[in-house]
Design a protein around this motif. Structure first.
Motif, PDB file in Angstrom:
ATOM      1  N   GLU A  99      -7.603   0.606  -2.991  1.00 39.48           N
ATOM      2  CA  GLU A  99      -6.848   1.735  -3.290  1.00 39.48           C
ATOM      3  C   GLU A  99      -7.446   2.353  -1.942  1.00 39.48           C
ATOM      4  OE1 GLU A  99      -7.116   3.950  -6.739  1.00 39.48           O
ATOM      5  OE2 GLU A  99      -6.988   2.003  -7.834  1.00 39.48           O
ATOM      6  N   MET A 130       1.026  -1.292   0.012  1.00 41.72           N
ATOM      7  CA  MET A 130       0.182  -0.020  -0.140  1.00 41.72           C
ATOM      8  C   MET A 130       0.710   1.201  -0.027  1.00 41.72           C
ATOM      9  SD  MET A 130      -3.110  -1.280   2.615  1.00 41.72           S
ATOM     10  CE  MET A 130      -3.434  -2.729   2.349  1.00 41.72           C
ATOM     11  N   SER A 139       1.958   1.881  -3.590  1.00 42.19           N
ATOM     12  CA  SER A 139       1.099   1.866  -4.630  1.00 42.19           C
ATOM     13  C   SER A 139       1.113   2.859  -5.457  1.00 42.19           C
ATOM     14  CB  SER A 139      -0.264   1.551  -4.009  1.00 42.19           C
ATOM     15  OG  SER A 139      -0.705   2.606  -3.428  1.00 42.19           O
TER      16      SER A 139
END
Length: 178
Positions: A79, A13, A16
């Motif tokens: 996301e 994450m 990302s």
């Protein structure tokens, strides 16, 4: 295994925002997800007690869901705001596996040496973790069509990449299957 899966997910994450993934990142994230799948759905293929693995997975998942409740973030959201996720899980989680995984992931994301060092370490960890020891369950899995890890073990066994102790202990099981 679950703690490192959480850490790998947290680092993913944090990373990302990049478009191009490194080979180490691809290996680490795929093997991490696969091992988490084994914990949740095929714990008999793991070295630990299957009932214990399944109950640990359930407890950690419930703690993550509880920790994120009311925040608008779910554990399946792809996301999300990395900083907010780390903050919520760090403050609200009660299970040490989840807390420790979040902390490890955050520390890996903040390494002064850079992300690629973290991804390389995780890729090596997951590559070693994905190897298997108990061949009885794996032999049965191959007979049913197999789990990926079982098929990989059989391939590695036949090309000589499995260590001598594992080969000696499982020689008969692999010969019966292949």
């Amino acid at each position: 295994m679950l703690m490192c899966h959480v850490a790998t997910s947290i680092l993913a994450m944090a990373s990302s925002q990049r478009q191009l993934l490194s080979d180490h990142e691809i290996v680490a994230t795929h093997l991490s997800r696969y091992c988490a799948y084994l914990v949740a759905y095929s714990p008999k293929l793991l070295p630990d007690d299957a009932v214990w693995c399944k109950s640990l997975y359930t407890a950690v998942k419930k703690d993550a869901e509880r920790s994120l409740a009311g925040s608008g973030i779910t554990i399946s959201t792809s996301e999300m705001d990395y900083g907010r996720l780390v903050e919520l899980l760090s403050m609200r989680s009660k299970h040490h596996v989840l807390r420790d995984g979040v902390e490890l992931g955050w520390r890996l994301a903040e390494l002064p040496e850079g992300e690629e060092v973290a991804w390389k370490a995780l890729a090596e960890f997951w590559s070693e973790t994905a190897s298997c020891d108990d061949m009885d369950e794996h032999a049965e899995a191959i007979a049913r069509g197999g789990e990926l890890i079982t098929l990989l073990w059989a391939l590695l066994y036949h090309v000589g990449s499995v260590d001598d102790a594992t080969t000696a202990a499982t020689h008969g099981a692999a010969d019966d299957v292949v």
